[in-house]
Design an enzyme around this catalytic site. Structure first.
Site, PDB file in Angstrom:
ATOM      1  N   ARG A 208       0.859  -1.177   0.000  1.00  0.00           N
ATOM      2  CA  ARG A 208       0.000   0.000   0.000  1.00  0.00           C
ATOM      3  C   ARG A 208       0.896   1.228   0.000  1.00  0.00           C
ATOM      4  O   ARG A 208       1.978   1.220   0.585  1.00  0.00           O
ATOM      5  CB  ARG A 208      -0.924   0.020   1.222  1.00  0.00           C
ATOM      6  CG  ARG A 208      -2.049  -1.001   1.183  1.00  0.00           C
ATOM      7  CD  ARG A 208      -3.072  -0.642   0.110  1.00  0.00           C
ATOM      8  NE  ARG A 208      -4.231  -1.541   0.120  1.00  0.00           N
ATOM      9  CZ  ARG A 208      -4.338  -2.635  -0.610  1.00  0.00           C
ATOM     10  NH1 ARG A 208      -3.331  -2.994  -1.400  1.00  0.00           N
ATOM     11  NH2 ARG A 208      -5.442  -3.366  -0.568  1.00  0.00           N
ATOM     12  N   HIS A 256      -1.325  -0.214 -10.165  1.00  0.00           N
ATOM     13  CA  HIS A 256      -1.870  -1.183  -9.209  1.00  0.00           C
ATOM     14  C   HIS A 256      -2.253  -2.493  -9.912  1.00  0.00           C
ATOM     15  O   HIS A 256      -3.392  -2.959  -9.836  1.00  0.00           O
ATOM     16  CB  HIS A 256      -3.088  -0.600  -8.490  1.00  0.00           C
ATOM     17  CG  HIS A 256      -3.323  -1.235  -7.136  1.00  0.00           C
ATOM     18  ND1 HIS A 256      -3.721  -0.530  -6.028  1.00  0.00           N
ATOM     19  CD2 HIS A 256      -3.209  -2.518  -6.719  1.00  0.00           C
ATOM     20  CE1 HIS A 256      -3.855  -1.346  -4.990  1.00  0.00           C
ATOM     21  NE2 HIS A 256      -3.537  -2.563  -5.400  1.00  0.00           N
TER      22      HIS A 256
END
Length: 293
Positions: A208, A256
């Site tokens: 993250r 991502h």
């Protein structure tokens, strides 16, 4: 796909539900929604995420004492392991340097370094970290790992605690971040810990964005403390078009994509968990609200 593997359940897109129908919802199957979307369902019995990361949902679930399940999928772990190996090779085999040379029409071979001379340090040894470590060991790399609790993995030297973290950072040529985002891991890689890294090491963040202090990382890249960063996750996604990361010569930006959820395998896992719940009331392993994963 969920409807196909759960023919006995009514699967509905929450955008299509009226407020009256929302009162009937018992199980929320989610990716990474805003907590407000889940709060719409007052009679939920539990939440099943099809993502491995659930940090946005933890406060809501904890406040309502709603059981929260995150996806534990061998397919997801293998996809992540593949990505970690691919981008480790990208750095190890000097791909950023050769790409820069191509833009400048420079023909300059770099000295080859064998995989066995490269140490990869993995931060986070959960399902994804263990799978990635095994793939790297098979590829011939020296692999170290750090986790909150002690782990034993064949071929991997593992560490825990503050001293162990500094040991991994000091040894690694490439640091791979695979930690969940919690209050304990927010900005885990900060100015102090980046300073503890080996000179000229590289960073791969597939966890993250908040686990890495972006400003500290950028400063280390500009100071040549860190040679390259492969970033697949960011504090804000999509990454804003005005971010300096897009054009930084020592940063590779990914949208991502390191380990997307496999719809087929995830749907079957969710279906199995829901069927077990319907038959016996048994739930899969739950997210611990205090630890955040």
């Amino acid at each position: 796909m969920l409807a196909q593997v759960m023919p006995g359940e009514r699967i509905v897109d929450d955008n299509a539900l009226s407020d009256a129908e929302a009162l009937l919802v018992e199980i929320a199957i989610v990716a990474d929604p805003s907590p407000e979307r889940v709060a719409r369902y007052p009679h939920l019995k539990w939440i099943h995420s099809v993502w491995a990361g659930v940090e946005r949902l933890v406060p809501l679930a904890a406040a309502r004492q709603l059981p929260l399940v995150r996806l534990v999928d061998p397919m997801l772990a293998q996809t992540m392991a593949e990505a970690v190996l691919a981008w480790t090779l990208y750095i190890h085999r000097d791909m950023p340097a050769y790409a820069a040379q191509q833009r400048e029409r420079i023909w300059r071979p770099h000295t080859y370094v064998a995989a066995g001379e490269i140490t990869v340090g993995i931060l986070g040894l959960g399902e994804l970290g263990r799978a990635a470590a095994a793939r790297l060991v098979d590829a011939g790399y020296r692999v170290t790992g750090w986790s909150h609790s002690a782990k034993a993995i064949n071929g991997v030297e593992t560490f825990t605690g503050v001293a162990g973290l500094h040991m991994v950072l000091a040894r690694a040529n490439i640091v791979v971040v695979l930690l969940p985002l919690t209050s304990d891991t927010h900005h885990l890689l900060n100015v102090e810990r980046i300073a503890a890294m080996r000179e000229g090491a590289s960073v791969i963040n597939f966890a993250r964005g908040g686990v890495v202090d972006t400003d500290a990382l950028l400063q280390a890249l500009d100071d040549e403390k860190v040679s390259h960063a492969v970033l697949d996750v960011f504090d804000e996604e999509p990454l804003p078009t005005n971010s300096v990361l897009w054009n930084h010569q020592k940063v590779t930006v990914l949208p991502h994509i390191s380990a997307p959820t496999n719809r087929d395998s995830a749907a079957k896992i969710v279906a199995s968990n829901v069927a077990r719940f319907r038959a016996s009331g048994e739930l899969p392993t739950l997210v611990g609200f205090e630890r955040g994963y």
